[in-house]
Design a protein around this motif. Structure first.
Motif, PDB file in Angstrom:
ATOM      1  N   SER A 131       0.851  -1.189   0.000  1.00  0.00           N
ATOM      2  CA  SER A 131       0.000   0.000   0.000  1.00  0.00           C
ATOM      3  C   SER A 131       0.886   1.238   0.000  1.00  0.00           C
ATOM      4  CB  SER A 131      -0.927   0.027   1.220  1.00  0.00           C
ATOM      5  OG  SER A 131      -1.838  -1.055   1.185  1.00  0.00           O
ATOM      6  N   LYS A 132       0.407   2.303  -0.650  1.00  0.00           N
ATOM      7  CA  LYS A 132       1.170   3.549  -0.712  1.00  0.00           C
ATOM      8  C   LYS A 132       0.219   4.713  -0.942  1.00  0.00           C
ATOM      9  CE  LYS A 132       4.816   6.236  -1.100  1.00  0.00           C
ATOM     10  NZ  LYS A 132       5.674   6.534   0.079  1.00  0.00           N
ATOM     11  N   SER A 133       0.421   5.791  -0.176  1.00  0.00           N
ATOM     12  CA  SER A 133      -0.371   7.012  -0.339  1.00  0.00           C
ATOM     13  C   SER A 133       0.563   8.196  -0.537  1.00  0.00           C
ATOM     14  CB  SER A 133      -1.261   7.264   0.882  1.00  0.00           C
ATOM     15  OG  SER A 133      -2.223   6.244   1.024  1.00  0.00           O
ATOM     16  N   PHE A 134       0.066   9.203  -1.266  1.00  0.00           N
ATOM     17  CA  PHE A 134       0.787  10.460  -1.450  1.00  0.00           C
ATOM     18  C   PHE A 134      -0.135  11.592  -1.021  1.00  0.00           C
ATOM     19  CE2 PHE A 134       2.624   7.566  -4.574  1.00  0.00           C
ATOM     20  CZ  PHE A 134       3.988   7.720  -4.349  1.00  0.00           C
ATOM     21  N   ALA A 135       0.270  12.320   0.010  1.00  0.00           N
ATOM     22  CA  ALA A 135      -0.518  13.454   0.517  1.00  0.00           C
ATOM     23  C   ALA A 135      -1.975  13.056   0.750  1.00  0.00           C
ATOM     24  CB  ALA A 135      -0.431  14.623  -0.462  1.00  0.00           C
ATOM     25  N   GLY A 136      -2.170  11.870   1.337  1.00  0.00           N
ATOM     26  CA  GLY A 136      -3.511  11.414   1.659  1.00  0.00           C
ATOM     27  C   GLY A 136      -4.256  10.744   0.528  1.00  0.00           C
ATOM     28  N   VAL A 137      -3.665  10.755  -0.681  1.00  0.00           N
ATOM     29  CA  VAL A 137      -4.308  10.110  -1.829  1.00  0.00           C
ATOM     30  C   VAL A 137      -3.736   8.705  -1.985  1.00  0.00           C
ATOM     31  CG1 VAL A 137      -4.708  10.206  -4.318  1.00  0.00           C
ATOM     32  CG2 VAL A 137      -4.658  12.323  -2.966  1.00  0.00           C
ATOM     33  N   ARG A 138      -4.597   7.693  -1.939  1.00  0.00           N
ATOM     34  CA  ARG A 138      -4.158   6.309  -1.994  1.00  0.00           C
ATOM     35  C   ARG A 138      -3.774   5.936  -3.429  1.00  0.00           C
ATOM     36  NH1 ARG A 138      -4.370   2.123   1.666  1.00  0.00           N
ATOM     37  NH2 ARG A 138      -4.131   3.902   3.054  1.00  0.00           N
TER      38      ARG A 138
END
Length: 496
Positions: free
Chosen positions: A5-12
């Motif tokens: 799993s990975k998110s960027f600035a709260g975006v999955r």
């Protein structure tokens, strides 16, 4: 890679994704743009750190490894944008940063070239290791990247869209090399939008959509329609969209045109509301024909003109645009967009004079045009102020189309219109092309994908060695027939 799993600035970006690759196999990785393929591979490469999940390689835990540690472990990634130094030789690029040395840090040139030659021999290619990379073809540069991966003792090689700029014999050579590597026990992860290639070389396929795992299946348990449906999440008619349009009036005539490039003595006629396909191998002169029609390459002989109400001739791109002819270029990032500028600027730039009074741009009119283009072409963007470089490949292509459609052209030249575009965006571009046909706009479409040429074209011109060597009616067109024309000597070419 287990439960990544990975998110960027709260975006999955990835949610609980797993992928398992077996030694000495080709594992296809497919999905629309934004599906999470690149993010997953960058986590594998050590460029990103996963928020959750683990990586096991050769029985060892690798999660959290740095990029250098990943390379040392035997994993190498060849990105679509090749990372080579043009001014340096083949051998220097292969061993960049790991050059063999003698005492006191002196470069051992003899050993450098001997080791590089052994790698090119292993790949079964003939390449002078002293040649500067700047003198190589794109296909040869890609082979240098593969040799570089092997020089790092890679057991797992990720190839990201390796065929996006290849066709014909160059593509066959790539596949032969992949087969040879697999026979040597190397594992390949092959990322591509070209599904025909996936079916040709992959042993199994993993499909991602919206950052989630959809399925992993052996290739022999899939057909093309099923794979497309898995990728886009809905049934997608694989037949290229058709309309009941009739051929209109003659709109463009090119007579015996030649340029200082490979293009020689080419003649064609184009009719309103039709798609004229242009096929041929890489280097056959297709892009040179497009540039000549657009006025980007000056003619050394012959003439080009629009006929009828828009009767006009031109000698440069600005005059061509004013006459009603536009070009969507092969390399959208280099020639089609100002990538560091906003979508708004890119869409309205060709018609800026129309939106300006007393030196002031009408921002409201600008916004209205961008919003209309967004709705008409289904452009996915955060806002009109988003920089073009942050759009997906398919949305970048739509922005290029949007800007030229605002000029109300009579003729649109599309050079590789769906290169690097996922299957969902391809279908949208095809539908747009048919809509343009219905409006009477004539299209010249150049493509390296023969199913695309045959499926979308009303007529097909085939090029070889800078010349138009044949014309094929859509109803009579077959891949074998087009390839035969594209590869035969000019004196044997015939008009079908």
């Amino acid at each position: 890679m287990l439960n990544i799993s990975k998110s960027f600035a709260g975006v999955r970006a990835l949610e609980d994704v797993s992928i398992r690759c077996k030694p000495g196999r080709v594992h296809g990785l497919v999905g629309e743009n934004g599906a999470g393929k690149s993010t997953l591979m960058k986590i594998l490469a050590g460029a990103y750190k996963a928020d959750a999940g683990e990586i096991v390689y050769k029985g060892e835990q690798r999660a959290g490894a740095t990029a250098g540690e990943v390379i040392d472990s035997g994993i190498s990634i060849i990105y679509q944008e090749l990372a080579l130094v043009a001014q340096m030789s083949v051998a220097e690029n292969i061993f960049l940063g790991r050059e063999p040395q003698r005492g006191f840090g002196v470069l051992d040139l003899r050993s450098l070239h001997e080791r590089a030659a052994k790698l090119t021999e292993r790949l079964g290619i003939s390449l002078d290791t002293r040649t500067p990379v700047s003198e190589l073809t794109v296909a040869q540069r890609q082979l240098v990247e593969i040799a570089k991966a092997l020089s790092q003792n890679a057991d797992l090689i990720v190839m990201d869209e390796p065929s996006a700029i290849l066709a014909g014999s160059e593509l066959d050579q790539l596949f032969r090399i992949i087969s040879s590597l697999v026979e040597q026990g190397v594992t390949i992860i092959y990322i591509s939008h070209r599904l025909d290639e996936v079916f040709r070389i992959a042993d199994e396929v993993t499909v991602l959509k919206d950052g989630e795992l959809v399925a992993t299946r052996p290739i022999d348990q899939l057909d093309r329609a099923t794979l497309v449906e898995l990728m886009v999440g809905r049934p997608l008619d694989e037949i290229f969209p058709q309309t009941d349009h009739e051929q209109g009036e003659l709109v463009l005539v090119a007579e015996h045109i030649s340029t200082d490039t490979i293009l020689a003595d080419a003649s064609l006629e184009l009719y309103a509301g039709e798609i004229l396909g242009v096929a041929g191998m890489v280097g056959a002169g297709r892009t040179e024909l497009a540039r000549a029609l657009f006025g980007a390459d000056p003619l050394t002989s012959g003439s080009i003109s629009l006929v009828g109400d828009k009767g006009a001739s031109w000698s440069n791109p600005a005059q061509a645009i004013d006459a009603g002819l536009v070009l969507v270029p092969e390399d959208r990032k280099l020639h089609g967009l100002f990538t560091s500028l906003s979508v708004r600027v890119n869409v309205t730039l060709p018609i800026l004079s129309r939106l300006t009074r007393f030196g002031v741009v009408d921002s409201q009119a600008e916004d209205a045009i961008v919003e209309a283009a967004k709705a008409r072409l289904s452009i996915v963007m955060a806002s009109a102020d988003q920089e073009a470089q942050y759009l997906s490949g398919g949305n970048q292509q739509k922005v290029v189309l949007a800007k030229w459609l605002e000029t109300h052209p009579a003729v649109v030249i599309l050079d590789e219109p769906t290169r690097g575009v996922d299957v969902g965006a391809k279908f949208e571009i095809y539908k747009l092309m048919r809509q343009l046909n219905d409006r009477g706009i004539a299209i010249v479409m150049i493509s390296s994908e023969l199913p695309e040429v045959i499926g979308m074209s009303d007529r097909i011109l085939v090029m070889n060695d800078g010349r138009i060597v044949g014309e094929v009616a859509q109803a009579e067109a077959t891949e074998a027939g087009v390839i035969e024309l594209a590869t035969m000597a000019g004196s044997r070419a015939e008009r079908i």
